[in-house]
Motif scaffolding. Structure first.
Motif, PDB file in Angstrom:
ATOM      1  N   GLY A  75      21.309  49.279  40.305  1.00  0.00           N
ATOM      2  CA  GLY A  75      22.226  48.341  39.757  1.00  0.00           C
ATOM      3  C   GLY A  75      23.526  48.378  40.750  1.00  0.00           C
ATOM      4  O   GLY A  75      24.486  48.085  40.222  1.00  0.00           O
ATOM      5  N   ASP A  78      13.239  46.682  40.495  1.00  0.00           N
ATOM      6  CA  ASP A  78      13.355  46.325  39.025  1.00  0.00           C
ATOM      7  C   ASP A  78      13.222  47.667  38.218  1.00  0.00           C
ATOM      8  O   ASP A  78      12.101  48.221  38.233  1.00  0.00           O
ATOM      9  N   TYR A  91      23.194  48.921  21.899  1.00  0.00           N
ATOM     10  CA  TYR A  91      23.914  49.509  23.613  1.00  0.00           C
ATOM     11  C   TYR A  91      23.942  50.989  23.281  1.00  0.00           C
ATOM     12  O   TYR A  91      23.838  51.937  23.922  1.00  0.00           O
ATOM     13  N   GLY A 144      29.359  44.933  40.309  1.00  0.00           N
ATOM     14  CA  GLY A 144      30.458  45.877  39.313  1.00  0.00           C
ATOM     15  C   GLY A 144      30.506  47.261  39.778  1.00  0.00           C
ATOM     16  O   GLY A 144      30.866  47.714  40.943  1.00  0.00           O
ATOM     17  N   GLY A 166      26.289  56.947  32.142  1.00  0.00           N
ATOM     18  CA  GLY A 166      26.290  56.522  30.337  1.00  0.00           C
ATOM     19  C   GLY A 166      27.539  55.673  30.056  1.00  0.00           C
ATOM     20  O   GLY A 166      27.776  54.633  30.899  1.00  0.00           O
ATOM     21  N   ALA A 220      36.185  51.228  28.998  1.00  0.00           N
ATOM     22  CA  ALA A 220      36.243  49.800  29.612  1.00  0.00           C
ATOM     23  C   ALA A 220      36.516  49.744  31.054  1.00  0.00           C
ATOM     24  O   ALA A 220      37.432  50.497  31.575  1.00  0.00           O
ATOM     25  N   THR A 226      34.659  44.743  35.321  1.00  0.00           N
ATOM     26  CA  THR A 226      33.423  44.047  35.800  1.00  0.00           C
ATOM     27  C   THR A 226      32.821  42.910  35.306  1.00  0.00           C
ATOM     28  O   THR A 226      33.314  42.626  33.948  1.00  0.00           O
ATOM     29  N   ALA A 274      18.725  46.867  43.372  1.00  0.00           N
ATOM     30  CA  ALA A 274      18.846  45.933  42.194  1.00  0.00           C
ATOM     31  C   ALA A 274      17.927  44.868  42.354  1.00  0.00           C
ATOM     32  O   ALA A 274      17.095  44.997  43.471  1.00  0.00           O
ATOM     33  N   GLY A 288      28.130  49.596  40.347  1.00  0.00           N
ATOM     34  CA  GLY A 288      27.045  50.059  41.497  1.00  0.00           C
ATOM     35  C   GLY A 288      27.339  49.580  42.676  1.00  0.00           C
ATOM     36  O   GLY A 288      27.379  50.348  43.582  1.00  0.00           O
TER      37      GLY A 288
HETATM   38  N1  LIG Z   1      31.781  47.659  32.812  1.00  0.00           N
HETATM   39  C1  LIG Z   1      32.204  48.471  31.997  1.00  0.00           C
HETATM   40  O1  LIG Z   1      33.072  48.524  31.047  1.00  0.00           O
HETATM   41  C2  LIG Z   1      30.963  49.551  31.352  1.00  0.00           C
HETATM   42  C3  LIG Z   1      31.489  50.701  30.469  1.00  0.00           C
HETATM   43  C4  LIG Z   1      30.653  51.855  30.429  1.00  0.00           C
HETATM   44  C5  LIG Z   1      29.425  51.765  31.031  1.00  0.00           C
HETATM   45  N2  LIG Z   1      29.132  50.861  31.829  1.00  0.00           N
HETATM   46  C6  LIG Z   1      27.824  51.187  32.340  1.00  0.00           C
HETATM   47  O2  LIG Z   1      28.014  51.108  33.713  1.00  0.00           O
HETATM   48  C7  LIG Z   1      26.653  50.347  34.458  1.00  0.00           C
HETATM   49  C8  LIG Z   1      26.968  49.316  35.395  1.00  0.00           C
HETATM   50  O3  LIG Z   1      27.690  48.333  34.535  1.00  0.00           O
HETATM   51  P1  LIG Z   1      28.490  47.357  35.578  1.00  0.00           P
HETATM   52  O4  LIG Z   1      29.808  47.044  34.659  1.00  0.00           O
HETATM   53  O5  LIG Z   1      28.871  47.405  36.812  1.00  0.00           O
HETATM   54  O6  LIG Z   1      27.671  46.035  35.100  1.00  0.00           O
HETATM   55  P2  LIG Z   1      27.314  44.656  35.890  1.00  0.00           P
HETATM   56  O7  LIG Z   1      28.356  44.206  36.813  1.00  0.00           O
HETATM   57  O8  LIG Z   1      26.633  43.599  34.973  1.00  0.00           O
HETATM   58  O9  LIG Z   1      26.113  45.320  36.911  1.00  0.00           O
HETATM   59  C9  LIG Z   1      25.048  45.666  36.216  1.00  0.00           C
HETATM   60  C10 LIG Z   1      23.902  46.181  37.381  1.00  0.00           C
HETATM   61  O10 LIG Z   1      22.666  46.411  36.714  1.00  0.00           O
HETATM   62  C11 LIG Z   1      21.755  45.691  37.324  1.00  0.00           C
HETATM   63  N3  LIG Z   1      20.480  45.739  36.613  1.00  0.00           N
HETATM   64  C12 LIG Z   1      20.416  45.195  35.353  1.00  0.00           C
HETATM   65  N4  LIG Z   1      19.055  45.322  34.997  1.00  0.00           N
HETATM   66  C13 LIG Z   1      18.573  46.080  36.095  1.00  0.00           C
HETATM   67  C14 LIG Z   1      16.843  46.199  36.239  1.00  0.00           C
HETATM   68  N5  LIG Z   1      16.241  45.903  35.249  1.00  0.00           N
HETATM   69  N6  LIG Z   1      16.665  46.725  37.433  1.00  0.00           N
HETATM   70  C15 LIG Z   1      17.524  46.820  38.312  1.00  0.00           C
HETATM   71  N7  LIG Z   1      18.982  46.671  38.198  1.00  0.00           N
HETATM   72  C16 LIG Z   1      19.173  46.041  37.189  1.00  0.00           C
HETATM   73  C17 LIG Z   1      22.136  44.369  37.884  1.00  0.00           C
HETATM   74  O11 LIG Z   1      21.617  44.108  39.088  1.00  0.00           O
HETATM   75  P3  LIG Z   1      20.584  42.813  39.023  1.00  0.00           P
HETATM   76  O12 LIG Z   1      20.961  41.770  38.083  1.00  0.00           O
HETATM   77  O13 LIG Z   1      20.668  42.223  40.309  1.00  0.00           O
HETATM   78  O14 LIG Z   1      19.111  43.743  38.757  1.00  0.00           O
HETATM   79  C18 LIG Z   1      23.461  44.990  38.160  1.00  0.00           C
HETATM   80  O15 LIG Z   1      23.699  45.428  39.716  1.00  0.00           O
HETATM   81  C19 LIG Z   1      25.604  50.151  33.330  1.00  0.00           C
HETATM   82  O16 LIG Z   1      25.037  51.098  33.125  1.00  0.00           O
HETATM   83  C20 LIG Z   1      26.814  49.902  32.281  1.00  0.00           C
HETATM   84  O17 LIG Z   1      26.264  50.375  30.655  1.00  0.00           O
HETATM   85  C21 LIG Z   1      29.835  49.856  32.247  1.00  0.00           C
END
Ligand SMILES: NC(=O)c1ccc[n+]([C@@H]2O[C@H](COP(=O)([O-])OP(=O)(O)OC[C@H]3O[C@@H](n4cnc5c(N)ncnc54)[C@H](OP(=O)(O)O)[C@@H]3O)[C@@H](O)[C@H]2O)c1
Length: 279
Positions: free
Chosen positions: A9, A56, A148, A13, A134, A180, A183, A33, A15
């Motif tokens: 990922g 994926d 979720y 965001g 997580g 939060a 991203t 990703a 990652g």
């Molecule tokens: N942002 C928040 O507030 C927050 C809070 C708590 C936890 N988190 C956790 O942090 C992690 C990253 O979130 P983020 O905020 O950075 O979200 P994001 O910007 O939407 O990024 C999500 C990433 O996951 C990848 N992804 C989704 N499905 C995938 C798949 N099947 N295979 C490979 N890659 C996949 C997407 O890449 P592609 O679409 O290019 O595959 C993207 O790079 C997640 O696990 C999320 O639950 C986020």
């Protein structure tokens, strides 16, 4: 020799931030990703230490192909950052089962599949770090986040087992719990909530919750707070089993652990505006 890590990922965001942050700290980073074009943009900012990999996490062949690329370079991974994740928002009663399955396929089964594929090389080396991203939602579940929250609670439980299983092999496991974070993730969640704004009977509650929720991510901390926690989990001799990012959210978790659920419910309702619906 540089230590090598695989981040799932990494095209957006948290990652993406981790990839750049760790590359600047001297790690060799494999950034994975589905959107390879987005990943290729990272090669310009990663001090030449970021290699994009299409993967994926829900597709076993794609995981194996990506790991073969790494193995072909005669590289043994020191760290795995399981970060790929997706969300879905909506009342438990109304969110389609296919959406529940989609979330579990990525957030839990995908994470487990990549972990299983990487573990043999770490065990053989007698060292390694697995860092599972997580969420605070893995401990405190808001309304309309049931699916979720279920996946992130599952990540917590699985990670406890894994950490204890791997003690004899020198492989250390940590969970990062972001609160939060600013991203694109939060905006997707708000858009999904909009699907239930006119729902009968949840619409009114959803609109109230959405008004509060949509203010959270744009003013939230940058993903760098998560990258710093990941870096600590990779480099500390004895990494924590859990990191909350930003750290101040640990106080919310401590309160959640201390207070009875009924009191926590009322505190959350006061914060998110749903108290007026209590009967
Ligand atoms: N942002 C928040 O507030 C927050 C809070 C708590 C936890 N988190 C956790 O942090 C992690 C990253 O979130 P983020 O905020 O950075 O979200 P994001 O910007 O939407 O990024 C999500 C990433 O996951 C990848 N992804 C989704 N499905 C995938 C798949 N099947 N295979 C490979 N890659 C996949 C997407 O890449 P592609 O679409 O290019 O595959 C993207 O790079 C997640 O696990 C999320 O639950 C986020």
């Amino acid at each position: 020799m540089l230590q090598s890590v695989l981040i799932t990922g990494a095209s957006s965001g948290i990652g993406e931030e981790c990839a750049v942050f760790l590359a600047h700290k001297g790690f060799r980073v494999f950034a994975a990703a589905r959107r390879i074009d987005k990943l290729k943009e990272l090669t310009a900012v990663g001090s030449g230490r970021i290699t994009p990999l299409q993967m994926d996490v829900t597709d076993q062949a794609s995981i194996e192909a990506a790991l073969k690329t790494i193995a072909d370079e005669r590289i043994r991974l020191y760290g795995l950052i399981n970060n790929a994740g997706v969300s879905a928002m909506g009342p438990v009663e109304k969110l389609p089962l296919d959406e529940w399955r989609r979330l579990f396929e990525t957030n839990l089964f995908g994470l487990v599949a990549v972990t299983k594929a990487v573990l043999p090389q770490m065990r053989a080396a007698g060292r390694g770090r697995i860092i599972n991203v997580g969420s605070l939602t893995g401990r405190i579940a808001s309304p309309f986040q049931g699916a979720y929250a279920a996946t992130k609670h599952a990540v917590e439980g699985m990670s406890d087992s894994l950490r204890r299983e791997l003690v004899p092999y020198g492989v250390k496991v940590s969970v990062i719990r972001p609160g939060a974070i600013n991203t694109p993730f939060g905006q997707h969640e708000v858009e999904m909530l909009a699907n239930y704004e006119n729902d009968d009977p949840y619409g009114d509650q959803v609109r109230t919750f959405k008004a509060w929720f949509s203010r959270q991510h744009p003013t939230a901390p940058s993903p760098v707070v998560v990258a710093e926690a990941v870096h600590h989990a990779l480099t500390a001799e004895n990494p924590h089993s859990r990191y909350t990012a930003p750290f101040k959210m640990s106080y919310a978790l401590a309160l959640r652990n201390l207070l009875p659920s009924g009191v926590t419910d009322r505190v959350l309702e006061r914060v998110n505006g749903l108290a007026k619906y209590r009967k």
